[in-house]
Design a protein around this motif. Structure first.
Motif: not given
Length: 243
Positions: A114-136
């Motif tokens: 839960y900091e900038w680079t970690g949240l950016r990695n999660s954002f990159n997942f959503y940007k890449k796959y455009l998947m409405p998938q719950r993650t934590y």
């Protein structure tokens, strides 16, 4: 235009689908956390591990489970997966394959950072796959607590998982496959690193982590939770008993 649209869609998916993992899901549970170190292999403990209420693994361990070659040692169940959300097979956590995770019955995939680079990695997942998938993610408070004592170094995914579990109200915690890079990886995880020194050299070469510091700090954390029922495999017990 399409690229910009995907950025916007990815951002909206990240905002609506990344949630803080509720630590109370561990309350009162018997939990096994299985790491990728060789100490979890050639043990015959697979059925024992699968008998826990919750089985936790990290990064590419889901791929090792899916291969099915080591079920007798490391089990077949995964309920919670801690993943760095970097899909590099060599230095990251491997492909984020939610179809595979669904087959395995994985209920939660956690990027602990839960900091900038970690949240950016999660954002990159959503940007890449455009998947409405719950993650934590872990809570900001918990992640800061995990990383505070490491100074300039970033917690590894495995260390974050160990600390997050230790800070929860479990009834029993069994730890196997973690040796703080004092042994090699187990079969099927990073097969190009079959010697302990190779694993250590690799982790140190990344430059972000300090396995020796994590080892020392985890010993302190264990001491603070001495009243909890924490059990370890034989190799980790031996490592933790050294000065």
């Amino acid at each position: 235009m399409k690229k910009l649209l995907n950025v916007v869609r990815g951002l909206m998916l990240a905002i609506t689908h990344i949630k803080v993992f509720p630590q109370d899901r561990f309350r009162g549970k018997r939990i096994a956390i299985v790491g990728p170190a060789s100490s979890a292999f050639k043990t015959g403990n697979g059925a024992y591990i699968d008998g826990f209420d919750i089985v936790v693994r990290v990064n590419k361990s889901a791929l090792t489970v899916d291969a099915g070659k080591h079920a007798a040692d490391i089990g077949e169940r995964t309920d919670v997966l801690f993943h760095c959300f970097l899909e590099n097979m060599h230095s990251g956590g491997g492909k984020l394959d939610f179809d595979m995770y669904s087959r395995q019955g994985i209920q939660a995939v956690i990027n602990p950072r839960y900091e900038w680079t970690g949240l950016r990695n999660s954002f990159n997942f959503y940007k890449k796959y455009l998947m409405p998938q719950r993650t934590y993610v872990l809570s900001r408070k918990l992640y800061k607590d995990i990383g505070r004592s490491l100074g300039q170094y970033r917690p590894t995914t495995g260390y974050s998982a160990l600390c997050a579990l230790l800070e929860s109200d479990f009834s029993e915690l069994y730890i196997t496959g973690f040796t703080f890079f004092k042994t090699a990886y187990g079969d099927g995880y990073r097969d190009d690193m079959q010697q302990a020194q190779q694993a250590r050299d690799f982790m140190i070469s990344v430059g972000l982590h300090n396995p020796d510091k994590e080892y020392e700090e985890f010993k302190k954390r264990l001491a603070r939770h001495a009243g909890k029922d924490v059990r370890m495999d034989a190799e980790l017990r031996a490592i933790m008993s050294t000065q």
